[in-house]
Scaffold this motif. Structure first.
Motif, mmCIF file in Angstrom:
data_model
loop_
_atom_site.group_PDB
_atom_site.id
_atom_site.type_symbol
_atom_site.label_atom_id
_atom_site.label_comp_id
_atom_site.label_asym_id
_atom_site.label_seq_id
_atom_site.Cartn_x
_atom_site.Cartn_y
_atom_site.Cartn_z
ATOM 1 N N GLY A 1 0.797 -1.234 0.000
ATOM 2 C CA GLY A 1 0.000 0.000 0.000
ATOM 3 C C GLY A 1 0.821 1.272 0.000
ATOM 4 N N ASN A 2 2.127 1.161 0.148
ATOM 5 C CA ASN A 2 2.985 2.356 0.149
ATOM 6 C C ASN A 2 3.764 2.481 -1.156
ATOM 7 O OD1 ASN A 2 2.256 3.277 2.594
ATOM 8 N ND2 ASN A 2 4.111 2.667 3.669
ATOM 9 N N TYR A 3 4.119 3.704 -1.475
ATOM 10 C CA TYR A 3 4.821 3.987 -2.725
ATOM 11 C C TYR A 3 5.953 4.970 -2.490
ATOM 12 C CZ TYR A 3 0.576 1.960 -4.532
ATOM 13 O OH TYR A 3 -0.444 1.097 -4.763
ATOM 14 N N GLY A 4 6.993 4.864 -3.296
ATOM 15 C CA GLY A 4 8.040 5.888 -3.319
ATOM 16 C C GLY A 4 9.045 5.758 -2.183
ATOM 17 N N THR A 5 10.124 6.525 -2.321
ATOM 18 C CA THR A 5 11.206 6.434 -1.342
ATOM 19 C C THR A 5 11.225 7.628 -0.401
ATOM 20 O OG1 THR A 5 12.829 7.721 -2.561
ATOM 21 C CG2 THR A 5 12.604 5.411 -3.200
ATOM 22 N N VAL B 1 12.814 14.347 -14.108
ATOM 23 C CA VAL B 1 11.931 14.059 -12.972
ATOM 24 C C VAL B 1 12.796 13.725 -11.753
ATOM 25 C CG1 VAL B 1 9.971 13.224 -14.346
ATOM 26 C CG2 VAL B 1 11.777 11.632 -13.688
ATOM 27 N N ASP B 2 12.180 13.845 -10.574
ATOM 28 C CA ASP B 2 12.961 13.573 -9.357
ATOM 29 C C ASP B 2 13.011 12.077 -9.014
ATOM 30 O OD1 ASP B 2 10.319 13.380 -8.595
ATOM 31 O OD2 ASP B 2 10.390 14.937 -7.060
ATOM 32 N N HIS B 3 12.308 11.245 -9.803
ATOM 33 C CA HIS B 3 12.222 9.818 -9.440
ATOM 34 C C HIS B 3 13.516 9.047 -9.692
ATOM 35 C CE1 HIS B 3 8.111 10.467 -8.573
ATOM 36 N NE2 HIS B 3 7.805 10.768 -9.803
ATOM 37 N N TYR B 4 14.287 9.487 -10.701
ATOM 38 C CA TYR B 4 15.529 8.735 -10.941
ATOM 39 C C TYR B 4 16.490 8.904 -9.777
ATOM 40 C CZ TYR B 4 14.109 7.381 -15.606
ATOM 41 O OH TYR B 4 13.444 6.811 -16.655
ATOM 42 N N ASN C 1 16.770 18.710 -9.865
ATOM 43 C CA ASN C 1 17.020 17.277 -10.059
ATOM 44 C C ASN C 1 18.509 16.998 -10.244
ATOM 45 O OD1 ASN C 1 14.289 16.757 -9.842
ATOM 46 N ND2 ASN C 1 13.926 16.972 -12.047
ATOM 47 N N THR C 2 19.198 17.930 -10.886
ATOM 48 C CA THR C 2 20.656 17.791 -11.019
ATOM 49 C C THR C 2 21.289 17.813 -9.625
ATOM 50 O OG1 THR C 2 20.529 18.943 -13.129
ATOM 51 C CG2 THR C 2 22.711 18.781 -12.108
ATOM 52 N N PHE C 3 20.820 18.763 -8.817
ATOM 53 C CA PHE C 3 21.292 18.867 -7.428
ATOM 54 C C PHE C 3 21.030 17.538 -6.682
ATOM 55 C CE2 PHE C 3 19.977 19.709 -3.045
ATOM 56 C CZ PHE C 3 21.030 20.443 -2.536
ATOM 57 N N GLY C 4 19.896 16.893 -6.996
ATOM 58 C CA GLY C 4 19.576 15.589 -6.371
ATOM 59 C C GLY C 4 20.663 14.559 -6.623
#
Ligand code: BEZ
Ligand code: MG
Length: 573
Positions: free
Chosen positions: A340-344, A415-418, A492-495
């Motif tokens: 039931g949970n998603y994402g980090t 995107v921020d997901h990668y 996202n680059t900063f990520g």
């Protein structure tokens, strides 16, 4: 024609006619329309259940009832029998016993059916029980109906449990109805084509690592996403299988539920240990695929092969010897979110600048993703058990991390997901293995597979998009939203700095020059979207404060001025 020949021909025709009649008689057809919210009123429920029971369901630990009867009766080859005509006496006998057993199960329950089958055909109760349990479950679910309740929940914007959209016989897990149906057939993954492509990609990945380190990685961590594996028909899944040195095998229903070991002589390299972190979407869409991946790791871990050619076995036995772990624990390699949970949440922590120490980002990744999905040695399903220690241990052996990108459209700075996934797991590995892993990416759409390091990919994306006038002018045509997109790219680059230290300092300098130190551009951005402009300047200052970039004092002064001017004009803090 002599009378004997005439008789023979007549008999053959009658037999053919009979065969056709049996085929029509046995064919299942819907006998009415489904009424929304009403349980099925199937007259032919027993027939349907007999069909359900006639297929091996390895993923549920259940064998075909007919096969169990055939084995117990000492019939040599049940598979050959299936290709015989249905007039075969042996086959009729087996089908008859199976049909009666299903009826017993429907009318009197599982245990009565188990006993009945012992007395009729001597089928071992441990063998038949899983099949009868499956029949009973499907029968119950045919009687249930949650459709109206689910519709009401959907209208209230509440969560609806997902379920596959398929045929009941092909996949009884389509029941109960009233769920959020997904159209992908998880059993079709990986396709043959995906496996063929994966072989090239995985080989290229290992070749690249070997060239850089003079040996193979003792373990790799892979990120698997749902939508990517739909689009590529399971290339990521196939890559994991190929790294382990196994092939998917399809069962009688053409479902990839089994694996076959590729001999070491054919593989000509060690089997690589893989730790798989799958997204919540993947977990919801591809539960049988997770079972296949888990099965593959378990099988490989038990192969009688030299440890230096089977890294899974080596790592599993190392763990067992180090702390007397159970095999089932030591071999756990498929992780996802809690059910039931998603994402980090790593992306949120980075975007909100809410961390002090890098290790926190990796710890958050593990906290969110340390739920094991497996089937233990006794065949019991373990779906979403918290297993932090096991994930920590598996990651501590990882030397490289990898993700396959499924398209050119969405890259690692769009995107921020990668960075939340590949960056998050890489940071988790760094602190657990006490060494930063090599981080690689590939893309699926090019004719030749190209493996790139993360650093190379960040450079490529920066040059091709963020710093490319064709890209940013295209964005600026969208006004307010376009500036927000530019700011997103920078964030996202900063990520990638925060999670993987993968951004060259020149990238931040060039971004500053392009967007903030050029007075004309600065005015344009300020005019179109002062909020994103301020966020961009603040992000660059943060990159400096966190030690990712050390520009000269003049640049820093200009960035500070921009932030302060915006504050004076009423910008957000
Ligand atoms: C997925 O398809 O699994 C996925 C999509 C977006 C973000 C993360 C994962
Ligand atoms: Mg943003």
């Amino acid at each position: 024609m002599n009378p004997k020949a005439i008789t023979t021909e007549r008999d053959a025709r009658v037999t053919r006619l009979y065969e056709q009649l049996v085929e029509i008689e046995q064919r299942l057809i819907p006998t009415g329309l489904h009424v929304f919210g009403r349980a099925s009123e199937l007259q032919e429920k027993a027939d349907l259940l007999r069909m359900v029971a006639s297929f091996d369901r390895p993923e549920q630990g259940a064998r075909a009832l007919q096969r169990l009867v055939a084995d117990a009766l000492g019939v040599e080859s049940y598979d050959a029998l299936l290709h015989e005509t249905s007039t075969s006496e042996t086959r009729q006998l087996i089908d008859g016993v199976a049909a009666d057993a299903v009826r017993q199960c429907c009318e009197h329950g599982v245990e009565t059916a188990v006993d009945w089958l012992i007395s009729k055909a001597g089928v071992d109760s441990e063998e038949s029980r899983p099949t009868f349990l499956l029949i009973a479950k499907v029968a119950d679910q045919l009687d249930a109906n949650n459709e109206i309740d689910s519709l009401a929940r959907a209208l209230r914007g509440e969560y609806i449990r997902p379920g596959p959209g398929a045929d009941i016989v092909q996949n009884p897990l389509v029941l109960p109805t009233g769920r959020n149906t997904h159209a992908v057939n998880p059993y079709s993954v990986p396709s043959q084509m995906a496996f063929a492509r994966a072989k090239h990609t995985a080989d290229a990945l290992l070749r690249r690592y070997f060239e850089e380190h003079g040996r193979y990685p003792r373990a790799l961590a892979l990120v698997l996403w749902g939508l990517d594996n739909i689009k590529t028909q399971g290339e990521g899944v196939a890559q994991a299988l190929w790294l382990l040195g196994v092939r998917p095998v399809r069962d009688a229903l053409n479902r990839a539920t089994e694996i076959e070991i590729i001999p070491l002589e054919e593989l000509r390299r060690p089997r690589i240990d893989v730790v798989m972190t799958v997204s919540g979407i993947f977990r919801d869409l591809f539960m049988p695929t997770m079972a296949l991946l888990d099965k593959a790791v378990r099988r490989v871990a038990t192969l009688d092969e030299p440890l230096d050619m089977n890294y899974v076995r080596r790592n599993v036995s190392e763990k067992i010897h180090a702390d007397s772990s159970e095999f089932d624990d030591a071999v756990t390699r498929v992780f996802s979110n809690a059910p039931g949970n998603y994402g980090t949440n790593v992306n949120f922590m980075v975007m909100q600048s809410a961390w002090e120490n890098d290790a926190t980002l990796g710890d958050l990744f593990v906290t969110r993703k340390c739920f094991a999905y497996a089937r233990d040695s006794k065949g019991r399903s373990v779906e979403g058990r918290e297993a932090r220690e096991l994930m920590d241990d598996a990651l501590s052996r990882v030397e490289a991390t990898y993700q396959n990108i499924d398209s050119f459209e969405v890259g690692i700075t769009d995107v921020d997901h990668y960075f939340e996934y590949l960056g998050g797991i890489s940071k988790a590995v760094e602190t657990r293995a006490k060494s930063r892993p090599s981080i690689y990416l590939s893309d699926s759409l090019s004719p030749q597979t190209k493996i790139r390091s993360l650093e190379e990919t960040v450079r490529l994306e920066t040059r091709a998009k963020t710093l490319n006038p064709k890209w940013y002018e295209g964005m600026l045509k969208h006004g307010f939203r376009g500036v927000a997109e530019i700011e997103n790219h920078v964030a996202n680059t900063f990520g990638w700095s925060a999670t993987a230290d993968a951004v060259d300092p020149w990238i931040y300098t060039e971004i500053s020059k392009t967007f903030l130190l050029d007075p004309i551009m600065l005015d344009r951005l300020r005019e179109l979207n002062p909020h994103s402009l301020q966020s961009l300047a603040r992000r660059l200052l943060e990159a400096h404060n966190r030690g990712y970039w050390n520009p000269n004092e003049e640049i820093l002064e200009r960035l500070r001025d921009i932030v302060e001017q915006q504050l004076d004009r009423g910008g957000t803090v």
